[in-house]
Motif scaffolding. Sequence first.
Motif, PDB file in Angstrom:
ATOM      1  N   PRO A  43       1.243  -1.314  -0.041  1.00 16.49           N
ATOM      2  CA  PRO A  43       0.373  -0.326  -0.221  1.00 16.49           C
ATOM      3  C   PRO A  43       1.048   1.471  -0.195  1.00 16.49           C
ATOM      4  N   GLY A  44       2.568   0.887   0.404  1.00 14.74           N
ATOM      5  CA  GLY A  44       3.099   2.116   0.284  1.00 14.74           C
ATOM      6  C   GLY A  44       4.364   2.687  -0.727  1.00 14.74           C
ATOM      7  N   PRO A  45       5.401   3.326  -0.214  1.00 18.13           N
ATOM      8  CA  PRO A  45       6.554   3.364  -0.861  1.00 18.13           C
ATOM      9  C   PRO A  45       7.434   2.254  -0.709  1.00 18.13           C
ATOM     10  N   GLU A  46       8.188   1.766  -1.551  1.00 15.28           N
ATOM     11  CA  GLU A  46       9.111   1.154  -0.807  1.00 15.28           C
ATOM     12  C   GLU A  46      10.929   1.385  -1.260  1.00 15.28           C
ATOM     13  N   GLU A  47      11.689   2.049  -0.415  1.00 10.31           N
ATOM     14  CA  GLU A  47      12.828   2.432  -0.640  1.00 10.31           C
ATOM     15  C   GLU A  47      13.928   1.249  -0.490  1.00 10.31           C
ATOM     16  N   VAL A  48      14.909   1.656  -1.278  1.00  9.39           N
ATOM     17  CA  VAL A  48      15.746   0.848  -2.178  1.00  9.39           C
ATOM     18  C   VAL A  48      16.935   1.871  -1.449  1.00  9.39           C
ATOM     19  N   TYR A  49      17.888   1.278  -1.348  1.00  5.98           N
ATOM     20  CA  TYR A  49      19.373   1.622  -1.012  1.00  5.98           C
ATOM     21  C   TYR A  49      20.087  -0.090  -1.502  1.00  5.98           C
ATOM     22  N   VAL A  50      21.030   0.399  -2.962  1.00  7.74           N
ATOM     23  CA  VAL A  50      21.740  -0.711  -3.036  1.00  7.74           C
ATOM     24  C   VAL A  50      23.526  -1.031  -2.376  1.00  7.74           C
ATOM     25  N   VAL A  51      23.296  -2.115  -1.512  1.00  2.52           N
ATOM     26  CA  VAL A  51      24.988  -1.919  -0.688  1.00  2.52           C
ATOM     27  C   VAL A  51      25.575  -2.573  -1.492  1.00  2.52           C
ATOM     28  N   SER A  52      25.596  -3.586  -2.716  1.00  2.00           N
ATOM     29  CA  SER A  52      26.192  -4.306  -2.962  1.00  2.00           C
ATOM     30  C   SER A  52      25.861  -5.075  -4.860  1.00  2.00           C
ATOM     31  N   GLY A  53      26.984  -4.286  -5.470  1.00  2.00           N
ATOM     32  CA  GLY A  53      26.596  -5.316  -7.154  1.00  2.00           C
ATOM     33  C   GLY A  53      25.501  -4.334  -7.892  1.00  2.00           C
ATOM     34  N   VAL A  54      24.905  -4.574  -8.761  1.00  2.00           N
ATOM     35  CA  VAL A  54      24.604  -3.799  -9.254  1.00  2.00           C
ATOM     36  C   VAL A  54      22.502  -4.202  -9.361  1.00  2.00           C
ATOM     37  N   LEU A  55      22.220  -3.848  -9.183  1.00  2.00           N
ATOM     38  CA  LEU A  55      19.915  -3.784  -9.064  1.00  2.00           C
ATOM     39  C   LEU A  55      20.137  -3.591 -10.822  1.00  2.00           C
TER      40      LEU A  55
END
Length: 118
Positions: A68-80
Amino acid sequence: MTTAHGDPTQFGPNAPGYAWKSAADVDPIEPFPGVTIKPLWEGDNDAKALITTIAPGTVWPGEDHHRPGPEEVYVVSGVLNDGVNDYPAGTFLHAPAGSWHIPQSEQGCVLFLFYPQG
């Protein structure tokens, strides 16, 4: 060394609601082949924080809708890759409620995810 001037019962880990967990102590859950999730915290209103690992060459099966809400993402390692763009380690993404993507990674990646509204 810093000296605390406030109420010690409200300081750091003594404060009500303060929580901590080592990711090393969490057993991974594999919702899909090549994707593992480690739940770190769950709070009010279904808010949650977790670590997700996407193995090299893995594509999320289908569309990942944010509700129902947003998603917050931090890429720790690698490539998304979100199905359109690559996001290397150190990138922060805010996906608003109602948006979607198809998470995947050619080389694999580790993500920190936060869902403020579940």
